[in-house]
Design a protein around this motif. Structure first.
Motif, mmCIF file in Angstrom:
data_model
loop_
_atom_site.group_PDB
_atom_site.id
_atom_site.type_symbol
_atom_site.label_atom_id
_atom_site.label_comp_id
_atom_site.label_asym_id
_atom_site.label_seq_id
_atom_site.Cartn_x
_atom_site.Cartn_y
_atom_site.Cartn_z
ATOM 1 N N UNK A 36 0.830 -1.204 0.000
ATOM 2 C CA UNK A 36 0.000 0.000 0.000
ATOM 3 C C UNK A 36 0.865 1.254 0.000
ATOM 4 N N UNK A 37 0.425 2.227 -0.728
ATOM 5 C CA UNK A 37 1.159 3.491 -0.754
ATOM 6 C C UNK A 37 0.171 4.637 -0.739
ATOM 7 N N UNK A 38 0.678 5.833 -0.556
ATOM 8 C CA UNK A 38 -0.211 6.996 -0.515
ATOM 9 C C UNK A 38 -1.025 7.185 -1.790
ATOM 10 N N UNK A 39 -0.407 7.006 -2.974
ATOM 11 C CA UNK A 39 -1.211 7.189 -4.194
ATOM 12 C C UNK A 39 -2.421 6.254 -4.220
ATOM 13 N N UNK A 40 -2.214 5.003 -3.774
ATOM 14 C CA UNK A 40 -3.323 4.044 -3.734
ATOM 15 C C UNK A 40 -4.430 4.554 -2.822
ATOM 16 N N UNK A 41 -4.036 5.063 -1.657
ATOM 17 C CA UNK A 41 -5.025 5.557 -0.698
ATOM 18 C C UNK A 41 -5.776 6.742 -1.269
ATOM 19 N N UNK A 42 -5.057 7.640 -1.942
ATOM 20 C CA UNK A 42 -5.706 8.814 -2.543
ATOM 21 C C UNK A 42 -6.733 8.394 -3.587
ATOM 22 N N UNK A 43 -6.327 7.448 -4.433
ATOM 23 C CA UNK A 43 -7.237 6.983 -5.490
ATOM 24 C C UNK A 43 -8.480 6.346 -4.872
ATOM 25 N N UNK A 44 -8.250 5.529 -3.857
ATOM 26 C CA UNK A 44 -9.360 4.876 -3.173
ATOM 27 C C UNK A 44 -10.264 5.912 -2.497
ATOM 28 N N UNK A 45 -9.661 6.920 -1.879
ATOM 29 C CA UNK A 45 -10.451 7.972 -1.213
ATOM 30 C C UNK A 45 -11.358 8.677 -2.213
ATOM 31 N N UNK A 46 -10.874 8.863 -3.444
ATOM 32 C CA UNK A 46 -11.705 9.496 -4.482
ATOM 33 C C UNK A 46 -12.894 8.609 -4.837
ATOM 34 N N UNK A 47 -12.645 7.312 -4.924
ATOM 35 C CA UNK A 47 -13.718 6.352 -5.199
ATOM 36 C C UNK A 47 -14.757 6.411 -4.065
ATOM 37 N N UNK A 48 -14.270 6.455 -2.823
ATOM 38 C CA UNK A 48 -15.163 6.512 -1.666
ATOM 39 C C UNK A 48 -15.994 7.796 -1.690
ATOM 40 N N UNK A 49 -15.335 8.914 -2.032
ATOM 41 C CA UNK A 49 -16.058 10.196 -2.058
ATOM 42 C C UNK A 49 -17.150 10.205 -3.131
ATOM 43 N N UNK A 50 -16.869 9.597 -4.268
ATOM 44 C CA UNK A 50 -17.889 9.478 -5.321
ATOM 45 C C UNK A 50 -19.067 8.646 -4.817
ATOM 46 N N UNK A 51 -18.737 7.546 -4.149
ATOM 47 C CA UNK A 51 -19.754 6.666 -3.573
ATOM 48 C C UNK A 51 -20.606 7.443 -2.572
ATOM 49 N N UNK A 52 -19.947 8.213 -1.718
ATOM 50 C CA UNK A 52 -20.644 9.011 -0.707
ATOM 51 C C UNK A 52 -21.583 10.015 -1.369
ATOM 52 N N UNK A 53 -21.106 10.616 -2.462
ATOM 53 C CA UNK A 53 -21.943 11.596 -3.170
ATOM 54 C C UNK A 53 -23.226 10.940 -3.649
ATOM 55 N N UNK A 54 -23.093 9.744 -4.194
ATOM 56 C CA UNK A 54 -24.265 8.993 -4.659
ATOM 57 C C UNK A 54 -25.231 8.695 -3.521
ATOM 58 N N UNK A 55 -24.664 8.303 -2.382
ATOM 59 C CA UNK A 55 -25.493 7.990 -1.216
ATOM 60 C C UNK A 55 -26.228 9.247 -0.754
ATOM 61 N N UNK A 56 -25.501 10.367 -0.691
ATOM 62 C CA UNK A 56 -26.119 11.614 -0.217
ATOM 63 C C UNK A 56 -27.156 12.126 -1.186
#
Length: 173
Positions: A149-169
């Motif tokens: 795991x590295x920071x770039x992976x976490x950043x990319x994943x965080x973007x995916x999570x934020x998109x998911x959250x937007x859909x939920x909201x």
């Protein structure tokens, strides 16, 4: 409103008597994110802090606490709960037991949950099952685990999570 001031319609900013360079986008209020993790080791804390950094931004406030110290009060104001799980037992990690017990009496529909591994493998199955009755929206994707795991992976994943959250909201409106 109750204090005699006119109620501002949603999406319409109150007219300020001066022009401010800080414009408030009333349609996207600050996102509140809560990151919690178990076990409580220095390594786990380091990963949790990196996850926090991956989510932080001008529109996102992130708090971090180990699972054993987290309570429903930490979760009530948040849009997204991010769980770090380090054990691969099939059951809920013991540090999460109290939180899960409280959760099960709550309806968390309209909120989102995501998980990140703290060991070499995905370990979230027990916790995911335990959250089912709460109706929280759960993202399947987890970031790369362990040493790879590295920071770039976490950043990319965080973007995916934020998109998911937007859909939920958006679905909550």
């Amino acid at each position: 409103g109750m204090d005699g001031r006119p109620i501002v319609a949603r999406g319409e900013a109150p007219r300020l008597p001066f022009t401010s360079r800080w414009t408030v986008d009333t349609m996207s209020p600050m996102q509140q994110v809560f990151v919690t993790y178990a076990p409580e080791t220095a390594d786990a804390r380091r990963v949790a802090d990196e996850v926090k950094a991956a989510f932080e931004g001008p529109d996102t406030v992130v708090a971090v606490k180990p699972a054993s110290q987290s309570s429903i009060l930490d979760l009530e104001p948040v849009d997204l709960v991010v769980f770090g799980v380090g054990r691969t037992d099939p059951d809920v990690p013991p540090e999460y037991a109290e939180l899960v017990r409280v959760f099960q009496g709550c309806n968390l529909a309209g909120r989102a949950a995501a998980f990140f591994p703290l060991g070499a493998a995905r370990a979230s199955a027990g916790l995911r099952r335990a959250l089912k009755p709460t109706e929280i929206s759960v993202l399947d994707e987890e970031p790369v685990a362990g040493e790879k795991a590295g920071r770039p992976d976490l950043r990319e994943w965080a973007l995916v999570v934020k998109e998911f959250l937007k859909g939920v909201r958006d679905g909550r409106r």
